[in-house]
Write an enzyme that holds these catalytic residues in place. Structure first.
Site, PDB file in Angstrom:
ATOM      1  N   ILE A 255       0.844  -1.199   0.000  1.00 17.67           N
ATOM      2  CA  ILE A 255       0.000   0.000   0.000  1.00 17.67           C
ATOM      3  C   ILE A 255       0.877   1.245   0.000  1.00 17.67           C
ATOM      4  CG2 ILE A 255      -1.785   1.293   1.251  1.00 17.67           C
ATOM      5  CD1 ILE A 255      -2.517  -1.409   2.629  1.00 17.67           C
ATOM      6  N   CYS A 256       0.563   2.181  -0.893  1.00 14.49           N
ATOM      7  CA  CYS A 256       1.271   3.459  -0.921  1.00 14.49           C
ATOM      8  C   CYS A 256       0.315   4.556  -0.464  1.00 14.49           C
ATOM      9  CB  CYS A 256       1.772   3.772  -2.330  1.00 14.49           C
ATOM     10  SG  CYS A 256       2.590   5.382  -2.453  1.00 14.49           S
ATOM     11  N   VAL A 257       0.568   5.085   0.718  1.00 15.52           N
ATOM     12  CA  VAL A 257      -0.231   6.197   1.235  1.00 15.52           C
ATOM     13  C   VAL A 257       0.690   7.045   2.104  1.00 15.52           C
ATOM     14  CG1 VAL A 257      -1.051   4.864   3.225  1.00 15.52           C
ATOM     15  CG2 VAL A 257      -2.370   6.823   2.447  1.00 15.52           C
TER      16      VAL A 257
END
Length: 204
Positions: A97-99
């Site tokens: 996940i990229c956040v």
């Protein structure tokens, strides 16, 4: 069964106690649409399921995610992974996940609950500018209908298999959520961002 080795031995007793307390609280009183599964053998490997938010291509699905706490936690953010296959700009094919909350915007006092709420919000308001799945990011910006169809297809195939066994996340538990107001505010922010994003996409 975690694929990564445990970092428990690297944590101070204070951090272990803090994480265990938060996980226990989230297990007994989870945010709306989220269920947390405690792992007594390894508190650094946190698993949860998130209901696909209404009005999104992920609606009706149950998405399993994993947070892995590294040896520098809470100074460094946990790593997040979707265990359920999903078509989303900010989720790589390996599930990473990229956040920003898990990167440059991380603060040691944010806690596991805020991370879970941020991941749920990401299902409502994807961020194509920091896409790990470039195809999904491109479709979201240029052909939203095609993006939505693909995301719905992934949801139908991969996220609805276990939905029937997790239906009671929102039924039996939601009625007794003392923290519901705070979550509702978070959801409103997500809704506003979603509307703004849709308006912007229509202008393209």
């Amino acid at each position: 069964m975690a694929t990564t080795s445990s970092n428990v031995e690297n944590f101070s007793p204070q951090i272990i106690k803090q994480v265990a307390r938060e996980i226990h609280g989230l297990t007994n009183d989870p945010p709306e649409g989220i269920k947390v599964f405690s792992n007594d053998e390894d508190i650094t490997d946190i698993q949860a399921s998130i209901e696909g938010p209404t009005g999104t291509p992920y609606e009706g699905g149950i998405f399993k995610i994993k947070l892995v706490l590294g040896k520098d936690f809470p100074a460094a953010p946990p790593k997040g992974f979707f265990l359920t296959k999903i078509f989303h700009p900010n989720v790589a094919k390996n599930g990473e996940i990229c956040v920003n909350t898990l990167k440059k915007d991380w603060k040691p006092d944010l806690g596991i609950k805020q991370v879970l709420l941020t991941v749920k919000c990401l299902l409502i308001v994807p961020n194509p500018e920091s896409a790990l799945n470039e195809e999904a990011g491109k479709l979201l910006l240029e052909r939203y209908d095609d993006y939505s169809k693909r995301a719905k297809m992934f949801t139908e195939i991969h996220a609805k298999l276990s939905a029937s066994s997790s239906n009671n996340i929102s039924e039996g538990q939601q009625e007794s959520l003392p923290g519901k107001k705070r979550v509702a505010v978070n959801e409103k922010m997500c809704d506003k961002k979603k509307k703004d994003k849709k308006r912007a996409l229509k202008r393209l």
